[in-house]
Design an enzyme around this catalytic site. Sequence first.
Site, mmCIF file in Angstrom:
data_model
loop_
_atom_site.group_PDB
_atom_site.id
_atom_site.type_symbol
_atom_site.label_atom_id
_atom_site.label_comp_id
_atom_site.label_asym_id
_atom_site.label_seq_id
_atom_site.Cartn_x
_atom_site.Cartn_y
_atom_site.Cartn_z
ATOM 1 N N LYS A 296 0.813 -1.222 0.000
ATOM 2 C CA LYS A 296 0.000 0.000 0.000
ATOM 3 C C LYS A 296 0.848 1.274 0.000
ATOM 4 C CE LYS A 296 -4.359 -1.907 1.340
ATOM 5 N NZ LYS A 296 -5.455 -2.030 2.279
ATOM 6 N N ARG A 331 -4.125 -10.052 4.518
ATOM 7 C CA ARG A 331 -4.460 -10.042 3.091
ATOM 8 C C ARG A 331 -3.243 -9.544 2.319
ATOM 9 N NH1 ARG A 331 -6.360 -6.335 -0.584
ATOM 10 N NH2 ARG A 331 -7.854 -7.063 -2.128
HETATM 11 C C1 YH5 Z 1 -7.976 -4.314 2.921
HETATM 12 O O1 YH5 Z 1 -7.086 -3.678 3.500
HETATM 13 N N1 YH5 Z 1 -7.615 -3.514 0.535
HETATM 14 S S1 YH5 Z 1 -7.980 -3.168 -2.166
HETATM 15 C C2 YH5 Z 1 -3.330 0.250 -3.321
HETATM 16 C C3 YH5 Z 1 -2.054 -0.268 -3.312
HETATM 17 C C4 YH5 Z 1 -1.814 -1.544 -2.873
HETATM 18 C C5 YH5 Z 1 -2.870 -2.324 -2.454
HETATM 19 C C6 YH5 Z 1 -1.136 1.588 -4.454
HETATM 20 N N2 YH5 Z 1 -9.296 -4.652 -0.352
HETATM 21 C C7 YH5 Z 1 -8.214 -4.207 1.521
HETATM 22 O O2 YH5 Z 1 -5.067 -3.830 -1.687
HETATM 23 N N3 YH5 Z 1 -10.051 -5.745 1.682
HETATM 24 C C8 YH5 Z 1 -8.290 -3.790 -0.584
HETATM 25 O O3 YH5 Z 1 -0.950 0.440 -3.737
HETATM 26 C C9 YH5 Z 1 -9.252 -4.933 0.961
HETATM 27 N N4 YH5 Z 1 -8.814 -5.137 3.619
HETATM 28 C C10 YH5 Z 1 -9.807 -5.827 3.012
HETATM 29 N N5 YH5 Z 1 -10.580 -6.618 3.766
HETATM 30 C C11 YH5 Z 1 -6.611 -2.065 -1.954
HETATM 31 C C12 YH5 Z 1 -5.276 -2.694 -2.014
HETATM 32 C C13 YH5 Z 1 -4.166 -1.827 -2.465
HETATM 33 C C14 YH5 Z 1 -4.384 -0.536 -2.902
#
Ligand code: YH5
Length: 356
Positions: A296, A331
């Site tokens: 993230k 996750r």
């Molecule tokens: C979460 O924390 N996150 S989608 C931006 C990024 C990297 C990763 C720019 N769905 C979660 O993973 N569901 C997402 O770099 C989720 N918990 C749960 N339960 C976002 C994501 C991400 C976004």
Amino acid sequence: MIQSDETIYIRPLGLVSGATARLMCADGQAVPLAGGPFAFTHGEVNSRDNSGNAQRSVRSVADLGDGLARLSEPRGSFAGIPLPDVGGQPLVMGILNVTPDSFFDGGRHADADAAIGHGRALRAAGADLIDIGGESTRPGAKPVSVEEELERVMPVVAALAGEDVPVSIDTRRAPVMREAIAAGARIVNDVAALQGDSASLDAVATSDAGVILMHMQGSPGTMQNAPRYDDVVFDVYDALAARVAVYETAGITPARICVDPGIGFGKTATHNLELISSLAIFHGLGCALAIGVSRKSFIDALVGPVRAEDRLPGSLAAMVMAIGQGAQIVRVHDVGETVQAISLWRQTGAVLTPLT
Ligand code: YH5
């Protein structure tokens, strides 16, 4: 004095594990955190009244009274999967994006066969669960129709669930939840906390699926425009508690709910750090606890500049901080690497000994 219009938040302190924890639990000096493998010796008792006035004191577990039971009780299983109550290890949820505009997959798994193959590879690498999503929540991502979302995810859900892989469906839409559950998905992971579609609460309540209840402030398009909180940890706690109550009224028991602070969803880097460092407080909600830090942007904000695909070291460090506070589900994108980190964390930390 603690007034009735005050909310109490207990942050577990003095986390111990292994043989020491077992000894201290037997002596009444510590109690298990969410059933173990950790136990804690003290609680930081925070209270906040309606005007936002906060008070803080530290008490030993013998003096904690109410509130201790929900922090301490074993969580058992979630969606039919045993949780690491005693001596077990956190569950790894592998991310499977079936989106052509995915931030990381870049469309590589847009095709069903490739996505199924990637899901099998995540499972082989040690994923306990696979989270399948067909809609990007990135700001600026193109909206997809329900039909398009179903076309993307259903072949993948059906194939992997048919191979007995525990599948979680990542969607904000009730029809997708219903079809995925009918095809064998065991968990609904909805970043909109079942508020994105008026039929979502019913779709989950009328099934026996587990549900991940994630906190988000605002909506994906605008949530990162100057997010603010009175106190991010207590505000997120209150919001999750309110949704747990709504879920319960709808007939979804706490045993079917896994709470998640929603790292990056309407939060600054500082907010995310506060949530991660106080994560154990969320066990007080009486549910299993999940977190997603993998790759993230807050990692970039803290140590950057570093591109999403280069954020594995930071992701693993933050993940270890979370499991060190008893988070039961993580996750992640990088399943093999995460499994290796968890294995070393467990073996070097001697968290193997059952508490009771
Ligand atoms: C979460 O924390 N996150 S989608 C931006 C990024 C990297 C990763 C720019 N769905 C979660 O993973 N569901 C997402 O770099 C989720 N918990 C749960 N339960 C976002 C994501 C991400 C976004």
